[in-house]
Each structure stands twice: as structure tokens, then as C-alpha cells.
Design a protein around this motif. Sequence first.
Motif, PDB file in Angstrom:
ATOM      1  N   VAL A  49       0.845  -1.208  -0.167  1.00  0.00           N
ATOM      2  CA  VAL A  49      -0.071   0.091   0.116  1.00  0.00           C
ATOM      3  C   VAL A  49       0.802   1.338   0.114  1.00  0.00           C
ATOM      4  CG1 VAL A  49      -1.725   1.226   1.260  1.00  0.00           C
ATOM      5  CG2 VAL A  49      -1.845  -1.254   1.245  1.00  0.00           C
ATOM      6  N   ARG A  50       0.624   2.266  -0.818  1.00  0.00           N
ATOM      7  CA  ARG A  50       1.421   3.500  -0.940  1.00  0.00           C
ATOM      8  C   ARG A  50       0.238   4.719  -1.023  1.00  0.00           C
ATOM      9  NH1 ARG A  50       3.296  -0.164  -4.662  1.00  0.00           N
ATOM     10  NH2 ARG A  50       5.455  -0.808  -4.389  1.00  0.00           N
ATOM     11  N   PRO A  51       1.002   5.642  -0.623  1.00  0.00           N
ATOM     12  CA  PRO A  51       0.262   6.888  -0.793  1.00  0.00           C
ATOM     13  C   PRO A  51      -0.162   7.236  -2.250  1.00  0.00           C
ATOM     14  CG  PRO A  51       2.132   7.336   0.552  1.00  0.00           C
ATOM     15  CD  PRO A  51       2.195   6.160   0.053  1.00  0.00           C
ATOM     16  N   GLY A  52      -1.533   7.582  -2.464  1.00  0.00           N
ATOM     17  CA  GLY A  52      -2.012   7.790  -3.898  1.00  0.00           C
ATOM     18  C   GLY A  52      -2.665   6.325  -4.081  1.00  0.00           C
ATOM     19  N   ASP A  53      -2.799   5.428  -3.584  1.00  0.00           N
ATOM     20  CA  ASP A  53      -3.689   4.157  -4.048  1.00  0.00           C
ATOM     21  C   ASP A  53      -4.952   4.497  -3.669  1.00  0.00           C
ATOM     22  OD1 ASP A  53      -1.370   2.586  -4.811  1.00  0.00           O
ATOM     23  OD2 ASP A  53      -1.681   1.266  -2.956  1.00  0.00           O
ATOM     24  N   ARG A  54      -6.081   4.057  -4.716  1.00  0.00           N
ATOM     25  CA  ARG A  54      -7.393   3.990  -4.560  1.00  0.00           C
ATOM     26  C   ARG A  54      -7.644   2.936  -3.556  1.00  0.00           C
ATOM     27  NH1 ARG A  54     -11.260   6.040  -7.554  1.00  0.00           N
ATOM     28  NH2 ARG A  54     -13.261   4.869  -7.674  1.00  0.00           N
ATOM     29  N   ILE A  55      -8.864   3.454  -2.800  1.00  0.00           N
ATOM     30  CA  ILE A  55      -9.588   2.645  -1.898  1.00  0.00           C
ATOM     31  C   ILE A  55     -10.933   2.637  -2.508  1.00  0.00           C
ATOM     32  CG2 ILE A  55     -10.254   2.424   0.436  1.00  0.00           C
ATOM     33  CD1 ILE A  55      -8.047   4.524   1.369  1.00  0.00           C
ATOM     34  N   GLU A  56     -11.492   1.443  -2.409  1.00  0.00           N
ATOM     35  CA  GLU A  56     -12.807   0.951  -2.823  1.00  0.00           C
ATOM     36  C   GLU A  56     -13.533   0.323  -1.807  1.00  0.00           C
ATOM     37  OE1 GLU A  56     -14.591   1.591  -5.429  1.00  0.00           O
ATOM     38  OE2 GLU A  56     -12.844   2.839  -6.534  1.00  0.00           O
ATOM     39  N   ALA A  57     -14.723   0.814  -0.976  1.00  0.00           N
ATOM     40  CA  ALA A  57     -15.267   0.136   0.176  1.00  0.00           C
ATOM     41  C   ALA A  57     -16.443  -0.679  -0.444  1.00  0.00           C
ATOM     42  CB  ALA A  57     -15.865   1.355   0.850  1.00  0.00           C
ATOM     43  N   GLU A  58     -16.548  -1.754  -0.016  1.00  0.00           N
ATOM     44  CA  GLU A  58     -17.469  -2.806  -0.389  1.00  0.00           C
ATOM     45  C   GLU A  58     -18.377  -3.212   1.019  1.00  0.00           C
ATOM     46  OE1 GLU A  58     -17.153  -7.310  -1.750  1.00  0.00           O
ATOM     47  OE2 GLU A  58     -16.091  -5.878  -3.023  1.00  0.00           O
ATOM     48  N   PRO A  59     -19.407  -2.618   1.179  1.00  0.00           N
ATOM     49  CA  PRO A  59     -20.329  -2.922   2.580  1.00  0.00           C
ATOM     50  C   PRO A  59     -20.715  -4.670   2.205  1.00  0.00           C
ATOM     51  CG  PRO A  59     -21.074  -0.861   1.517  1.00  0.00           C
ATOM     52  CD  PRO A  59     -20.102  -1.699   0.519  1.00  0.00           C
ATOM     53  N   PRO A  60     -20.795  -5.118   3.334  1.00  0.00           N
ATOM     54  CA  PRO A  60     -21.512  -6.486   3.630  1.00  0.00           C
ATOM     55  C   PRO A  60     -22.706  -6.508   3.046  1.00  0.00           C
ATOM     56  CG  PRO A  60     -21.186  -5.553   5.816  1.00  0.00           C
ATOM     57  CD  PRO A  60     -20.752  -4.508   5.116  1.00  0.00           C
ATOM     58  N   ALA A  61     -23.319  -7.847   3.075  1.00  0.00           N
ATOM     59  CA  ALA A  61     -24.925  -7.629   2.913  1.00  0.00           C
ATOM     60  C   ALA A  61     -25.684  -7.178   4.111  1.00  0.00           C
ATOM     61  CB  ALA A  61     -25.149  -9.267   2.479  1.00  0.00           C
ATOM     62  N   GLU A  62     -26.678  -6.745   3.700  1.00  0.00           N
ATOM     63  CA  GLU A  62     -27.565  -6.059   5.053  1.00  0.00           C
ATOM     64  C   GLU A  62     -28.170  -7.294   5.644  1.00  0.00           C
ATOM     65  OE1 GLU A  62     -29.997  -2.745   4.074  1.00  0.00           O
ATOM     66  OE2 GLU A  62     -28.581  -2.038   2.664  1.00  0.00           O
ATOM     67  N   PRO A  63     -28.605  -7.071   7.230  1.00  0.00           N
ATOM     68  CA  PRO A  63     -28.733  -5.751   7.741  1.00  0.00           C
ATOM     69  C   PRO A  63     -27.234  -5.575   8.169  1.00  0.00           C
ATOM     70  CG  PRO A  63     -29.249  -7.598   9.117  1.00  0.00           C
ATOM     71  CD  PRO A  63     -29.198  -8.200   7.906  1.00  0.00           C
ATOM     72  N   HIS A  64     -26.943  -4.119   7.890  1.00  0.00           N
ATOM     73  CA  HIS A  64     -25.507  -3.629   8.477  1.00  0.00           C
ATOM     74  C   HIS A  64     -25.404  -3.417   9.978  1.00  0.00           C
ATOM     75  CE1 HIS A  64     -25.078  -1.653   4.309  1.00  0.00           C
ATOM     76  NE2 HIS A  64     -24.623  -3.143   4.390  1.00  0.00           N
ATOM     77  N   ARG A  65     -24.361  -3.828  10.667  1.00  0.00           N
ATOM     78  CA  ARG A  65     -23.988  -3.701  12.106  1.00  0.00           C
ATOM     79  C   ARG A  65     -23.124  -2.399  12.132  1.00  0.00           C
ATOM     80  NH1 ARG A  65     -20.796  -7.672  14.421  1.00  0.00           N
ATOM     81  NH2 ARG A  65     -19.958  -8.068  12.303  1.00  0.00           N
TER      82      ARG A  65
END
Length: 180
Positions: free
Chosen positions: A159-175
Amino acid sequence: MSGRVTAVSSNGEYSFTKPNRDSITLLAGLGVEGDVHAGVTVKHRSRVAQDPTQPNLRQVHLMHEELFAEVAEDGFEVAPGQLGENITTAGVDLLGLPTGTLLRIGDSAVLEVTGLRNPCAQIDAFRGGLLKRVVGRDEAGNVVRKAGIMSVVREGGVVRPGDRIEAEPPAEPHRPLERV
């Protein structure tokens, strides 16, 4: 939701702050290579004292750089790594993510969000009065923690500065995130 890495930090010795690096290597199931908090079991001193066999849900600490601007309004100067985080981010609502969210970073690294960092009095030793800015209460009296989130490494990678971050939430219901 996507964002980017603005800084990466690690330290092989116990200290509150972590120096910035050109890159860090995440190791599946362990954490940041060479970092004092890497390991299968808990490494935080107070937690080791309670039960050294508990699983390490705090392998990688992420903090949003937007917090630095927020505390700067009250005169607190804070830079990446100074509050002990491994990955400083921009553009991702870290505190709003549900437990179990996967964060895909760079070419191959995947983190799983485990919960909120529970900041301690060491923050006030770093900057007197800062703890009150990163832990408070909302209008309903609930504790609000702003000092970043904790995660475990599901898939390793650099991991380096400038790297992209993609957030993938879990299936609902969310905690919602709780302190870990």
C-alpha cells in the motif's frame, strides 16, 4: 464509496506516533509487516494484560485526514501517523462504514473493518485537550469516537500514498461500528 490513501505509517517499536513510509506491506491474517501491532493475537499493551490469547482485531488502524482539518479548527495541529494510524485516507467516510466492510486498497490488499478505535489518554500526552475532540457525546448522550477505525488483513499487498480505496459493504442488515 471510494477514496485514496494519503499516507502510510508503521513502527517496529511501541510509541504513540508512527513514522510515514513510502509504502507498507500488509500480510494476510497478521497486519503491517514490521509493525509492533502485527500478529494473530492482540498486541495492544492493555489488551495483552487482560488476555494475551484474544484475536487481534486491531491489525491495521485507518484514520481519515478530514479529522486533522476538524481538530485544526480548535488549534490542534496533527499530521499523518502522529495519532498512531497505519493508513491515512481521504474521501472515505470511515466512521460511517458498517462492521465487515471490505476495503480494497491498491492492486491487491483487502482489509476487513472490525470496529472503531477506542482512543486513550495518550492522545492528551501528545496534544493536551485533543482527547475531548476525538471522543465526545452526541445530543442523545451516546459516546462518539472519531479517532479512526480498526481492521484485519484478508488479502496482503503493498500500500502506497495515492492508492485508490474501494469500500464494499457487507450484505444487509448492516451492523454499526463499535469499539474494538
